[in-house]
Scaffold this motif. Structure first.
Motif, PDB file in Angstrom:
ATOM      1  N   GLU A  38      88.846   5.791  31.234  1.00 57.82           N
ATOM      2  CA  GLU A  38      89.178   4.575  31.969  1.00 57.82           C
ATOM      3  C   GLU A  38      90.647   4.205  31.781  1.00 57.82           C
ATOM      4  O   GLU A  38      91.135   4.165  30.664  1.00 57.82           O
ATOM      5  N   GLY A  39      91.350   3.977  32.887  1.00 53.08           N
ATOM      6  CA  GLY A  39      92.736   3.544  32.846  1.00 53.08           C
ATOM      7  C   GLY A  39      93.752   4.658  32.638  1.00 53.08           C
ATOM      8  O   GLY A  39      94.923   4.391  32.464  1.00 53.08           O
ATOM      9  N   VAL A  40      93.296   5.908  32.652  1.00 48.98           N
ATOM     10  CA  VAL A  40      94.188   7.048  32.415  1.00 48.98           C
ATOM     11  C   VAL A  40      94.059   8.033  33.574  1.00 48.98           C
ATOM     12  O   VAL A  40      92.978   8.232  34.116  1.00 48.98           O
ATOM     13  N   ILE A  44      95.556   7.548  43.633  1.00 53.33           N
ATOM     14  CA  ILE A  44      95.251   6.669  44.768  1.00 53.33           C
ATOM     15  C   ILE A  44      94.456   7.477  45.793  1.00 53.33           C
ATOM     16  O   ILE A  44      94.915   8.516  46.259  1.00 53.33           O
ATOM     17  N   ARG A  45      93.277   6.987  46.119  1.00 50.78           N
ATOM     18  CA  ARG A  45      92.436   7.625  47.128  1.00 50.78           C
ATOM     19  C   ARG A  45      92.412   6.742  48.371  1.00 50.78           C
ATOM     20  O   ARG A  45      92.163   5.536  48.276  1.00 50.78           O
ATOM     21  N   GLY A  56      91.059   1.349  52.603  1.00 52.78           N
ATOM     22  CA  GLY A  56      92.399   1.180  52.052  1.00 52.78           C
ATOM     23  C   GLY A  56      92.682   2.151  50.930  1.00 52.78           C
ATOM     24  O   GLY A  56      92.024   3.170  50.771  1.00 52.78           O
ATOM     25  N   ARG A  57      93.703   1.803  50.146  1.00 49.54           N
ATOM     26  CA  ARG A  57      94.122   2.648  49.023  1.00 49.54           C
ATOM     27  C   ARG A  57      93.418   2.171  47.766  1.00 49.54           C
ATOM     28  O   ARG A  57      93.680   1.078  47.280  1.00 49.54           O
ATOM     29  N   ILE A  58      92.530   3.003  47.244  1.00 49.35           N
ATOM     30  CA  ILE A  58      91.722   2.624  46.085  1.00 49.35           C
ATOM     31  C   ILE A  58      92.120   3.471  44.881  1.00 49.35           C
ATOM     32  O   ILE A  58      92.046   4.695  44.933  1.00 49.35           O
ATOM     33  N   PRO A  59      92.560   2.842  43.771  1.00 48.85           N
ATOM     34  CA  PRO A  59      92.889   3.610  42.566  1.00 48.85           C
ATOM     35  C   PRO A  59      91.615   4.137  41.914  1.00 48.85           C
ATOM     36  O   PRO A  59      90.628   3.398  41.791  1.00 48.85           O
TER      37      PRO A  59
END
Length: 101
Positions: A38-40, A44-45, A56-59
């Protein structure tokens, strides 16, 4: 072979663009030798809008090699993992402190 890193372990990244970052393992794929932390290693998908979700752009966290991760011991330092027998059970322990995980 026994798993040295498991889901829920606190780890630190040893190599790559996110070197030094810490996080918790969300999932492990032992066959591929990778884990999602998580967080690493965030990418961007781009997703199309649907009835259930906004587009949209989902991390999204991407898998990272297990060899690039190290377990955090009780002191908050990176450590290697060993195995020993305690009361007839095989347990993981931190090589730096000797504490069971």
């Amino acid at each position: 072979m026994a798993a040295k890193l498991k889901k829920g372990d606190k780890v630190v990244v040893l190599a790559g663009k996110d070197k030094g970052k810490e996080g918790e393992i969300a999932s492990v794929n032992p066959k591929a030798g990778k884990a999602i932390v998580e967080g690493v290693n965030i990418a961007i998908r781009h997703t199309k809008q649907s009835q259930s979700s906004q587009g949209g752009r989902i991390p999204q966290p991407m898998p990272i090699e297990l060899s690039n991760l190290a377990l955090l011991d009780s002191n908050g330092k990176a450590t290697r993992v060993g195995f020993k027998m305690e009361d007839g059970k095989k347990v993981r322990f931190a090589k730096t402190t000797g504490d069971a995980i």
